[in-house]
Design a protein around this motif. Structure first.
Motif, PDB file in Angstrom:
ATOM      1  N   LEU A 117    -156.956 -74.231 -71.590  1.00  0.00           N
ATOM      2  CA  LEU A 117    -158.213 -73.873 -72.220  1.00  0.00           C
ATOM      3  C   LEU A 117    -159.181 -74.990 -71.850  1.00  0.00           C
ATOM      4  N   ALA A 119    -145.685 -78.251 -69.983  1.00  0.00           N
ATOM      5  CA  ALA A 119    -146.524 -78.471 -71.160  1.00  0.00           C
ATOM      6  C   ALA A 119    -146.972 -79.920 -71.269  1.00  0.00           C
ATOM      7  N   ALA A 136    -150.630 -80.913 -70.245  1.00  0.00           N
ATOM      8  CA  ALA A 136    -151.591 -80.352 -71.182  1.00  0.00           C
ATOM      9  C   ALA A 136    -151.692 -81.226 -72.421  1.00  0.00           C
ATOM     10  N   GLN A 137    -150.516 -81.711 -72.863  1.00  0.00           N
ATOM     11  CA  GLN A 137    -150.472 -82.560 -74.050  1.00  0.00           C
ATOM     12  C   GLN A 137    -151.236 -83.849 -73.809  1.00  0.00           C
ATOM     13  N   GLN A 180    -148.498 -76.138 -88.665  1.00  0.00           N
ATOM     14  CA  GLN A 180    -148.243 -75.763 -87.270  1.00  0.00           C
ATOM     15  C   GLN A 180    -146.837 -76.181 -86.852  1.00  0.00           C
ATOM     16  N   GLY A 218    -148.304 -78.849 -77.034  1.00  0.00           N
ATOM     17  CA  GLY A 218    -149.628 -78.738 -76.451  1.00  0.00           C
ATOM     18  C   GLY A 218    -150.078 -77.312 -76.210  1.00  0.00           C
ATOM     19  N   ARG A 219    -149.242 -76.342 -76.580  1.00  0.00           N
ATOM     20  CA  ARG A 219    -149.626 -74.944 -76.388  1.00  0.00           C
ATOM     21  C   ARG A 219    -150.458 -74.470 -77.574  1.00  0.00           C
ATOM     22  N   PRO A 220    -151.545 -73.737 -77.317  1.00  0.00           N
ATOM     23  CA  PRO A 220    -152.322 -73.221 -78.451  1.00  0.00           C
ATOM     24  C   PRO A 220    -151.531 -72.162 -79.203  1.00  0.00           C
ATOM     25  N   ARG A 221    -151.524 -72.288 -80.513  1.00  0.00           N
ATOM     26  CA  ARG A 221    -150.845 -71.311 -81.351  1.00  0.00           C
ATOM     27  C   ARG A 221    -151.766 -70.910 -82.476  1.00  0.00           C
ATOM     28  N   ARG A 245    -154.932 -83.429 -73.825  1.00  0.00           N
ATOM     29  CA  ARG A 245    -155.516 -83.271 -75.159  1.00  0.00           C
ATOM     30  C   ARG A 245    -155.606 -84.597 -75.894  1.00  0.00           C
ATOM     31  N   ALA A 303    -153.273 -76.514 -81.206  1.00  0.00           N
ATOM     32  CA  ALA A 303    -152.189 -76.880 -80.292  1.00  0.00           C
ATOM     33  C   ALA A 303    -150.961 -77.290 -81.084  1.00  0.00           C
ATOM     34  N   GLU A 362    -152.797 -70.956 -71.585  1.00  0.00           N
ATOM     35  CA  GLU A 362    -152.560 -72.374 -71.805  1.00  0.00           C
ATOM     36  C   GLU A 362    -153.708 -73.283 -71.402  1.00  0.00           C
TER      37      GLU A 362
END
Lengths: 298, 261
Positions: A27, B253, B256-257, B162, A109-112, B260, A105, A25
């Motif tokens: 990065l 999470a 992290a959001q 996504q 917000g998780r990389p996928r 970004r 992301a 998570e």
């Protein structure tokens, strides 16, 4: 890098994958991009084996092709080409050989995983005109990329009009490919997704002059599952099922498509689901939940 | 027929007498972005072959129709794009609002890949791709603008893809509503209340869910006091709550959001 190796070799259980995500998570944005890679001298497009399908294919000519690309970078397997947050510097990349996977992301917000890029595909097309990359790109095998400055379509270049048109075509095709992938993820069963994925891959290899029926999967089952919104278990089970039905031959990652027409029939949704129930109804897949018929219960 | 005109259509002043041009367009900050200085708007005006109004339910183009080297921009209104699958069923591939382009996936092709249908009365600018290309050849800023436009569309499409992979139904729907609210705000509307231009069925198709699920989720969000909905009119009561749902309720999470963004 070790983490990713662990992800590749570890047992493909859902719990282990969740653990890998948790580890992956953060990065952190890094700027030391070129230092990680071996920088090679620019290599004239005229001598490149990929010139038939890459940017110079528009007929811009050998004279101009050499100026188009900047440096060549060699990226080791499992190394990052760039990470989300890295500066774009007006560059994108053309894959000379090898293959890559792209992470993006999601809403949380998780990389996928968002896609695989093979030789002569372009990387970083989504970041033109931006300052920072929003994707993370990891090499699936030892690979080489050429740096291209996105404004080189204009300056210096004699035949910029043809090249520019070709490049717009590349971008347009990329948009259409992404739409196709989205279409594949809406209301389709797992077997349809996997069959379409295999056919698409075969078609992409064929377009690059490789065999359309025999190739080596550069990506792991986990990666395929992530791309298609399935679990690794269902990917493995479906591959086995395709093998049993004589549609493919599989040995490790070497795959040969024995019955492309049969795979196409699976994509359209024929012949499957009658004799055996749709595979997605057997396990309750967390990611593949959208393929389940909705019962209206939470 | 009880047709609610969208707030955008009213805001766009569809009945103004002035000759429509890029300079008096309400969506020029989305279509041309800030990259293009106002004095260069004339270049884009010359690319527009014609501007016309499309009524709700009319097709802008059909699947497999000849492209005729055209691109389209919505000056006002809403549209959807869809493909027909092998059974002849509609599969929604996206929704467009004012300032957004259609036909970018068919550049250089002879036939349209999908079809586009007006969800409300639309004003459309029809652009000659050939003229756009010529302008891009001659002018460096127009070339850069076109590249960025295509790149942005790719990025948008990747985000839409996504959304289909990420998690549960309520997450998808919450993200969809947040993006919609953001789109309305970007166009000068309020992010808190808007009129949904599309049906529940269409939203369901777009997100890979059923119409019943969308209705159930709307009810669920209502109970959680995140939104209020009456017919197609929607009020977002709690943006933060909706964001929490979008992020999967995973507290870890959230930072992290933010990082970004």
């Amino acid at each position: 890098m070790k983490r990713l190796n662990a992800a590749r070799q570890g047992p493909p259980s859902r719990r282990s994958r969740a653990a890998v995500w948790r580890k992956m998570e953060p990065l952190p944005p890094t700027r030391a991009l070129p230092g990680e890679h071996k920088i090679l001298s620019a290599f004239g497009c005229a001598r490149c084996l990929a010139r038939g399908t890459c940017l110079p294919a528009c007929g811009a000519g050998a004279a101009g092709g050499g100026q188009l690309v900047g440096r060549r970078l060699r990226v080791a397997r499992d190394a990052f080409l760039y990470r989300s947050g890295d500066a774009v510097n007006g560059l994108f990349y053309a894959v000379r050989y090898g293959s890559f996977k792209t992470y993006r992301a999601d809403a949380g917000g998780r990389p996928r995983l968002a896609g695989f890029q093979l030789g002569t595909d372009m990387l970083g097309l989504d970041a033109i005109g931006l300052r920072q990359h929003s994707c993370t790109v990891v090499a699936l095998e030892d690979s080489e990329v050429c740096e291209v400055a996105s404004d080189s379509m204009h300056t210096k270049h004699q035949h910029n009009a043809t090249l520019q048109r070709f490049f717009h075509g590349v971008l347009s095709k990329e948009i259409a490919r992404e739409q196709y992938l989205a279409m594949l993820l809406r209301n389709t069963r797992a077997d349809q997704r996997l069959a379409a994925f295999l056919l698409h891959l075969s078609w992409r290899y064929a377009a690059r002059g490789y065999s359309a029926s025999q190739f080596r999967l550069a990506m792991s089952r986990i990666d395929i599952a992530d791309l298609l919104g399935l679990t690794p278990e269902s990917v493995s089970r479906l591959l086995y099922r395709f093998k049993q039905r004589g549609l493919i031959d599989l040995q490790g990652r070497d795959i040969s498509l024995r019955d492309a027409a049969g795979l196409k029939a699976v994509v359209v949704g024929e012949g499957e689901g009658d004799a055996t129930p749709p595979p997605t109804t057997i396990p309750p897949p967390r990611r593949g939940a959208e393929t389940l018929p909705d019962t209206g219960q939470q | 027929m009880n047709h609610h005109p969208s707030p955008i259509l009213l805001a766009a002043g569809a009945s103004t007498n002035a000759k429509p041009s890029c300079a008096n367009c309400r969506a020029n900050h989305i279509c041309l972005r800030s990259d293009v200085p106002v004095e260069n708007y004339g270049v884009f005006d010359r690319m527009v072959q014609r501007r016309y109004t499309l009524l709700r339910g009319e097709h802008l183009f059909q699947m497999n129709e000849p492209v005729h080297d055209r691109l389209y921009v919505l000056r006002s209104g809403h549209s959807k794009t869809y493909h027909l699958d092998s059974d002849g069923q509609q599969r929604i591939s996206g929704f467009q609002m004012s300032g957004e382009f259609l036909g970018l996936d068919a550049i250089g092709l002879r036939q349209q890949r999908g079809a586009a249908l007006a969800l409300s009365d639309c004003e459309v600018c029809e652009i000659s791709h050939r003229r756009l290309q010529q302008a891009a050849d001659q002018s460096v800023p127009v070339g850069a603008w076109l590249r960025t436009l295509l790149s942005k569309e790719l990025s948008r499409q990747q985000n839409a893809t996504q959304l289909l992979r990420s998690g549960r139904a309520e997450q998808k729907f919450a993200v969809f509503l947040l993006r919609l609210s953001w789109c309305f705000a970007e166009r000068g509307g309020t992010p808190d209340s808007f009129h949904l231009p599309m049906t529940r069925q269409e939203i369901g198709d777009f997100l890979g869910l059923t119409a019943a699920t969308i209705s159930r989720l709307l009810l669920q969000f209502k109970r959680a006091a995140c939104v209020d909905a009456c017919g197609r009119d929607l009020v977002v009561l709690d943006h933060a709550g909706l964001r929490a749902i979008a992020q999967g309720g995973d507290a870890a999470a959230a930072p992290a959001q933010r990082q970004r963004a």
